[in-house]
Design a protein around this motif. Structure first.
Motif, PDB file in Angstrom:
ATOM      1  N   GLN A  86       0.830  -1.445  -0.027  1.00 41.01           N
ATOM      2  CA  GLN A  86       0.100   0.093  -0.006  1.00 41.01           C
ATOM      3  C   GLN A  86       0.730   1.210   0.120  1.00 41.01           C
ATOM      4  O   GLN A  86       0.346   2.533  -0.349  1.00 41.01           O
ATOM      5  N   GLY A 112     -10.672   2.626  -3.834  1.00 40.39           N
ATOM      6  CA  GLY A 112      -9.964   2.120  -2.887  1.00 40.39           C
ATOM      7  C   GLY A 112     -10.284   2.260  -1.505  1.00 40.39           C
ATOM      8  O   GLY A 112     -10.161   1.559  -0.641  1.00 40.39           O
ATOM      9  N   LEU A 113     -10.698   3.514  -1.053  1.00 42.16           N
ATOM     10  CA  LEU A 113     -11.292   3.906   0.044  1.00 42.16           C
ATOM     11  C   LEU A 113     -12.337   2.872   0.454  1.00 42.16           C
ATOM     12  O   LEU A 113     -12.540   2.433   1.629  1.00 42.16           O
ATOM     13  N   LYS A 116     -11.073  -0.316   1.557  1.00 43.98           N
ATOM     14  CA  LYS A 116     -10.699  -0.162   2.937  1.00 43.98           C
ATOM     15  C   LYS A 116     -11.612  -0.202   3.970  1.00 43.98           C
ATOM     16  O   LYS A 116     -11.482  -0.115   5.197  1.00 43.98           O
ATOM     17  N   ARG A 123     -14.966   9.286   2.885  1.00 44.56           N
ATOM     18  CA  ARG A 123     -14.715   9.127   1.628  1.00 44.56           C
ATOM     19  C   ARG A 123     -14.768  10.105   0.833  1.00 44.56           C
ATOM     20  O   ARG A 123     -14.100  10.709  -0.092  1.00 44.56           O
ATOM     21  N   ARG A 159      -7.282   9.144  -7.888  1.00 45.86           N
ATOM     22  CA  ARG A 159      -7.600   7.848  -7.079  1.00 45.86           C
ATOM     23  C   ARG A 159      -6.370   7.422  -6.120  1.00 45.86           C
ATOM     24  O   ARG A 159      -6.366   6.937  -4.913  1.00 45.86           O
ATOM     25  N   ASN A 163      -5.643   7.266  -1.957  1.00 46.76           N
ATOM     26  CA  ASN A 163      -5.107   6.000  -1.206  1.00 46.76           C
ATOM     27  C   ASN A 163      -4.171   6.194  -0.037  1.00 46.76           C
ATOM     28  O   ASN A 163      -3.561   5.447   0.485  1.00 46.76           O
TER      29      ASN A 163
END
Length: 264
Positions: A86, A112-113, A116, A123, A159, A163
């Protein structure tokens, strides 16, 4: 000029790094990369410059953890790279390959958020920040098919930034763009790097682009058995002017390096 703060955790150490094809030729390994030795400081904008086929993308993919090494050392901070992490994010040349066509701009940035399990409110806060940072305000509900090539690259960059990976690995990200859009994206990337303090490793075969963006430029020899043969420091202030005499002089010096290699 505002520069990124050096971070030891983001420093990439490459020592005696080799990558060979699986098959041996006449009993000997055929090396793509041979004896690569460089240290990329945390927070640095480092450019890998060389002609097509010299192994730039292979080296970048090894740093990303997508391609395994044959021999040598490849560390991020104190940790040997064995797989993707990551802390490292890749921006590809073709944004279409990485964007989800059924998601709009905001949904792509937040993907990606969401994976997670970040809360919806958080977000939206994070995606709004990076959508604004890359200049996509007002386009949040558009789908990739409604965007230009430059806008798609902005989505991909937003994006990656959302992250919060500390290292950005960029494989000729502007190579498919028209000249005007490419220059705009170069300026945007330079601004974002200086604002976020991330480590950037940028692959290109364009000398002017390398001088425009990089703090240091690593010159890769032609393959096979490619390595980083020379490193040029770029002492110019940001933002940079390609029409400045010192800029042109360094550009010509680097061009002469390649001209010499390809005539011996």
């Amino acid at each position: 000029m505002s520069l990124a703060i050096q971070s030891p955790e983001q420093t990439i150490t490459i020592a005696n790094l080799n990558k060979s094809y699986d098959q041996a030729v006449k009993g000997e390994l055929h090396y793509i990369l041979k004896d690569v030795n460089i240290t990329i400081k945390g927070g640095e904008f480092f450019v890998l410059l060389g002609p097509s086929g010299c192994g730039k993308s292979t080296l970048l993919n090894m740093i990303a953890g997508f391609v395994s090494k044959t021999e040598g050392q490849l560390k991020v901070g104190k940790h040997e790279v064995h797989k993707p992490g990551q802390d490292r994010a890749v921006v590809f040349q073709q944004a279409d390959a990485s964007l989800f066509p059924w998601l709009n701009v905001r949904e792509n940035v937040e993907f990606g958020l969401k994976m997670k399990k970040v809360s919806k409110a958080k977000r939206q806060e994070i995606s709004s920040h990076y959508i604004e940072l890359v200049g996509l305000n007002g386009h949040e509900k558009k789908f990739p098919r409604e965007l230009s090539g430059g806008m798609k690259q902005r989505v991909q960059l937003a994006r990656v930034l959302s992250n919060d990976s500390s290292i950005l690995l960029m494989d000729e990200p502007f190579g498919a763009l028209d000249a005007m859009t490419r220059r705009t994206m170069q300026k945007e990337l330079s601004h974002i790097w200086r604002k976020t303090g991330k480590t950037v490793i940028f692959v290109t075969h364009d000398i002017q682009e390398a001088v425009l963006l990089g703090q240091r430029i690593g010159i890769m020899s032609r393959g096979p058995n490619s390595k980083v043969t020379d490193i040029y420091d770029v002492p110019f202030q940001y933002p940079r002017d390609p029409g400045q005499q010192d800029f042109i002089k360094l550009e010509k010096t680097i061009q002469a390096h390649f001209d010499h290699e390809y005539t011996i």
